[in-house]
Design an enzyme around this catalytic site. Structure first.
Site, PDB file in Angstrom:
ATOM      1  N   GLU A  56       0.887  -1.174   0.000  1.00  0.00           N
ATOM      2  CA  GLU A  56       0.000   0.000   0.000  1.00  0.00           C
ATOM      3  C   GLU A  56       0.916   1.213   0.000  1.00  0.00           C
ATOM      4  O   GLU A  56       1.429   1.606   1.047  1.00  0.00           O
ATOM      5  CB  GLU A  56      -0.886   0.002   1.256  1.00  0.00           C
ATOM      6  N   CYS A 111      -2.579   9.142   2.252  1.00  0.00           N
ATOM      7  CA  CYS A 111      -2.295   8.540   0.948  1.00  0.00           C
ATOM      8  C   CYS A 111      -3.412   8.869  -0.039  1.00  0.00           C
ATOM      9  O   CYS A 111      -3.180   8.902  -1.247  1.00  0.00           O
ATOM     10  CB  CYS A 111      -2.107   7.039   1.088  1.00  0.00           C
TER      11      CYS A 111
HETATM   12  P1  NDP Z   1       8.093   4.892   4.936  1.00  0.00           P
HETATM   13  O1  NDP Z   1       8.205   4.163   3.664  1.00  0.00           O
HETATM   14  O2  NDP Z   1       9.176   5.814   5.313  1.00  0.00           O
HETATM   15  O3  NDP Z   1       7.954   3.856   6.145  1.00  0.00           O
HETATM   16  C1  NDP Z   1       6.935   2.883   6.225  1.00  0.00           C
HETATM   17  C2  NDP Z   1       7.345   1.805   7.225  1.00  0.00           C
HETATM   18  O4  NDP Z   1       8.422   1.036   6.684  1.00  0.00           O
HETATM   19  C3  NDP Z   1       7.855   2.370   8.546  1.00  0.00           C
HETATM   20  O5  NDP Z   1       7.439   1.533   9.598  1.00  0.00           O
HETATM   21  C4  NDP Z   1       9.350   2.312   8.341  1.00  0.00           C
HETATM   22  O6  NDP Z   1      10.101   2.332   9.508  1.00  0.00           O
HETATM   23  C5  NDP Z   1       9.495   0.984   7.619  1.00  0.00           C
HETATM   24  N1  NDP Z   1      10.740   0.805   6.880  1.00  0.00           N
HETATM   25  C6  NDP Z   1      11.661   1.730   6.517  1.00  0.00           C
HETATM   26  N2  NDP Z   1      12.669   1.151   5.814  1.00  0.00           N
HETATM   27  C7  NDP Z   1      12.382  -0.172   5.746  1.00  0.00           C
HETATM   28  C8  NDP Z   1      13.026  -1.299   5.152  1.00  0.00           C
HETATM   29  N3  NDP Z   1      14.162  -1.176   4.485  1.00  0.00           N
HETATM   30  N4  NDP Z   1      12.450  -2.511   5.270  1.00  0.00           N
HETATM   31  C9  NDP Z   1      11.269  -2.651   5.927  1.00  0.00           C
HETATM   32  N5  NDP Z   1      10.619  -1.621   6.517  1.00  0.00           N
HETATM   33  C10 NDP Z   1      11.159  -0.397   6.424  1.00  0.00           C
HETATM   34  O7  NDP Z   1       6.690   5.640   4.886  1.00  0.00           O
HETATM   35  P2  NDP Z   1       6.080   6.655   5.926  1.00  0.00           P
HETATM   36  O8  NDP Z   1       5.949   5.996   7.247  1.00  0.00           O
HETATM   37  O9  NDP Z   1       6.792   7.947   5.861  1.00  0.00           O
HETATM   38  O10 NDP Z   1       4.602   6.849   5.363  1.00  0.00           O
HETATM   39  C11 NDP Z   1       4.263   7.779   4.383  1.00  0.00           C
HETATM   40  C12 NDP Z   1       4.029   7.084   3.062  1.00  0.00           C
HETATM   41  O11 NDP Z   1       3.116   6.028   3.238  1.00  0.00           O
HETATM   42  C13 NDP Z   1       3.399   7.998   2.037  1.00  0.00           C
HETATM   43  O12 NDP Z   1       4.018   7.785   0.797  1.00  0.00           O
HETATM   44  C14 NDP Z   1       1.958   7.554   1.985  1.00  0.00           C
HETATM   45  O13 NDP Z   1       1.304   7.804   0.780  1.00  0.00           O
HETATM   46  C15 NDP Z   1       2.104   6.095   2.243  1.00  0.00           C
HETATM   47  N6  NDP Z   1       0.862   5.555   2.764  1.00  0.00           N
HETATM   48  C16 NDP Z   1       0.127   4.726   1.978  1.00  0.00           C
HETATM   49  C17 NDP Z   1      -1.082   4.256   2.406  1.00  0.00           C
HETATM   50  C18 NDP Z   1      -1.887   3.333   1.566  1.00  0.00           C
HETATM   51  O14 NDP Z   1      -2.801   2.716   2.114  1.00  0.00           O
HETATM   52  N7  NDP Z   1      -1.657   3.211   0.270  1.00  0.00           N
HETATM   53  C19 NDP Z   1      -1.637   4.639   3.705  1.00  0.00           C
HETATM   54  C20 NDP Z   1      -0.763   5.503   4.454  1.00  0.00           C
HETATM   55  C21 NDP Z   1       0.423   5.946   3.991  1.00  0.00           C
HETATM   56  P3  NDP Z   1      10.471   3.721  10.227  1.00  0.00           P
HETATM   57  O15 NDP Z   1       9.742   4.815   9.563  1.00  0.00           O
HETATM   58  O16 NDP Z   1      10.014   3.497  11.603  1.00  0.00           O
HETATM   59  O17 NDP Z   1      11.928   3.886  10.090  1.00  0.00           O
END
Ligand code: NDP
Length: 523
Positions: free
Chosen positions: A241, A275
């Site tokens: 997502e 999102c």
């Molecule tokens: P990120 O991609 O920065 O992070 C998402 C999650 O992935 C966090 O828990 C993060 O950890 C973790 N993560 C980071 N690096 C890795 C890795 N290498 N392997 C596995 N997990 C990892 O997104 P954001 O949290 O900043 O969220 C914003 C984004 O999410 C926007 O682009 C938004 O559009 C999208 N989004 C999409 C939705 C949907 O339903 N389509 C709903 C909500 C948001 P940590 O941040 O703790 O380091």
């Protein structure tokens, strides 16, 4: 942000409205991921044997725990994500409760084994059924913007389906993560069935490396790509997502007052960090002036402030670097010819992460604002000749998450919805599809793949097993060897019987065809 010392073993919980550290939570060592996975496997095999109805009843109990804990959950959501309290209630709490309500009541029916009737005469001698088996242990990795709604709308169907869950919430929202764990403990789920891992990307990575049976990832395209690669290396299926660049198409017959309110809320709710928020607005030229004026007037009335102030309508962005990004995107658009009508500036007087809601016009496809996910409080308006141009521009994006069409002519709205490239299209509303428990959520292209929510999301959490029972167990199948000219002739007759058009042609071949089947039975 305020420089508060903390060790690497703890995660600070930071209030984006003030930049202050409000608490700290234990960071999960990435080295523990395999141990948690092993424990989850053990617990899952017992959980899968619990009758489906009982599993769903336990989710009903979870719903009561969520409702009981509502106020402390809202406090934590507001403190860590910065959104106004009302948004925490309407979005996070509502979605969490409704998901629990939906799966506790509908789960048993949604996962009932299904008879599969066969259309083909030969297959009618067999009785088929579909069973929904748990996958095992699923990993859920979530973003921070809806720190309760997003993880819970995935964890709940996962456990209803009989899986165990290892969930890594965002390191921006550790308190919310710990409260989710508490909810499952208090609702009496077996220990180790739902485990919350606290940490950054390294913990998410370790979780995938521990080889769960499927990964549900919500986050950015950048991280989504890394997650997809890590999953592919181990042949682990995934649901992604990712981001969106949702289009809002405003037709000339739209109710301008209602539609401008929708545009303003759809662009700024959660400070635009959604999102599904309106990222590109296309309005027909005949109404564009009046519509833009209404959007501007309504934007200027909005009250910016910390989420815990009941008067606040727009909270802060999540971190100061997001403020910087807004500045850069707007500067790029202005340089390419766009015009800021109101807002467009950071508000350091309010706190380190506040940014004014911004109406910007004259946006076009030469600008970063048109292509890159903004994820901030920007209402970017582009005037179009007509609906055709709006559809064409709306579809000109690598993202395809959701879109909306605004018109008094509902059948025209439905027709345009069919032509928009998106996972969800709403007519005369936006974003709220995420809160409809039955509605699948997800996109394609850069917005990801697979679905969460609704039955489609539930089916992503199960392994589909087809079981077939032969109705004539004492009879060998005609195609089990003894090949030769006679069988080939019978095969031709059978193919004609089965697939030739018209009843007469079929009947003509029926006897020969039946001979194929019953050749050892004196037919
Ligand atoms: P990120 O991609 O920065 O992070 C998402 C999650 O992935 C966090 O828990 C993060 O950890 C973790 N993560 C980071 N690096 C890795 C890795 N290498 N392997 C596995 N997990 C990892 O997104 P954001 O949290 O900043 O969220 C914003 C984004 O999410 C926007 O682009 C938004 O559009 C999208 N989004 C999409 C939705 C949907 O339903 N389509 C709903 C909500 C948001 P940590 O941040 O703790 O380091």
């Amino acid at each position: 942000m305020v420089a508060t010392p903390f060790t690497l073993e703890v995660l600070p919980s930071i209030d984006p409205a003030t930049g202050k550290v409000c608490g700290s939570f234990e960071r999960t060592s990435p080295l523990l991921a395999p141990k948690f996975l092993l424990k989850a496997r053990e617990v899952q095999s017992a959980w899968a044997r619990v009758p489906l109805k009982e599993r769903c009843a336990r989710i009903g109990l979870l719903k009561h725990k969520i409702l009981e804990a509502k106020d402390s959950l809202v406090d934590a959501i507001v403190r860590e994500s910065g959104k106004p309290r009302i948004e925490a209630k309407f979005a996070d709490i509502f979605v969490a409760l409704d998901t629990a309500d939906y799966f506790s009541k509908r789960g048993p029916a949604l996962l009932q084994p299904e008879r599969i009737p066969h259309h083909n005469t030969a297959a009618k001698m067999k009785s088929g059924a579909l069973f929904y088996e748990p996958l095992g242990v699923v990993a859920i990795i979530s973003s921070w913007n809806y720190p309760l709604a997003i993880p819970l709308s995935q964890i709940i169907p996962a456990v209803a389906a009989g899986n165990a869950v290892l969930c890594k919430t965002s390191d921006f929202t550790p308190e919310c993560g710990s409260l989710i764990a508490k909810l499952f403990r208090e609702a009496g789920f077996p220990e180790g069935l739902v485990t919350l891992l606290q940490g950054s990307g390294d913990v998410g990575q370790a979780l995938i490396d521990a080889r769960p049976d499927k990964v549900f990832f919500t986050g950015s395209v950048f991280t989504g790509r890394q997650v997809a690669e890590a999953c592919a290396r181990q042949l682990i299926p995934s649901v992604l997502e990712l981001g969106g660049k949702d289009a809002m198409v405003v037709l000339s017959d739209a109710d301008l007052d209602v539609t401008s309110s929708g545009a303003v809320w759809g662009s700024y709710t959660n400070c635009g960090q959604v999102c599904l928020s309106v990222e590109r607005l296309f309005v027909e030229s005949s109404i564009s002036e009046e519509f833009t004026r209404l959007c501007m007037e309504k934007t200027q009335k909005l009250r910016l402030g910390p989420g815990n102030n009941p008067q606040s309508e727009i909270g802060p962005l999540i971190r100061p670097q997001h403020v910087q990004r807004m500045k850069e995107l707007i500067a790029d658009a202005v340089q390419c010819g766009a015009k800021v009508l109101c807002g467009g500036r950071p508000r350091p007087d309010l706190g380190p992460c506040f940014f004014e809601p911004t109406v910007i016009t004259g946006v076009d496809s030469s600008m970063r604002l048109f292509h890159e996910e903004t994820f901030g409080p920007v209402l970017a308006i582009q005037v179009v000749r007509d609906a055709e141009e709006a559809i064409c521009l709306a579809n000109d994006s690598e993202f395809a998450l959701a879109a909306s069409v605004w018109t008094r002519d509902v059948s025209r709205g439905r027709a345009i919805a069919q032509r928009l490239r998106a996972g969800t299209v709403m007519v005369n509303d936006l974003i709220s599809g995420f809160a409809i428990a039955e509605a699948p959520h997800g996109g394609r292209g850069a917005s990801g793949w697979g679905r969460t929510h609704g039955r489609a999301g539930l089916l992503e959490m199960v392994h589909l097993k087809y079981v077939d029972v032969d109705r004539l167990p004492g009879m060998e199948k005609p195609w089990w060897y003894r090949y030769g000219g006679e069988l080939e002739k019978a095969a031709d007759a059978f193919l004609r019987f089965e697939f030739a058009g018209g009843i007469a042609a079929r009947l003509q071949n029926a006897r020969e065809a039946l001979r194929t089947v019953f050749r050892d039975h004196g037919f």
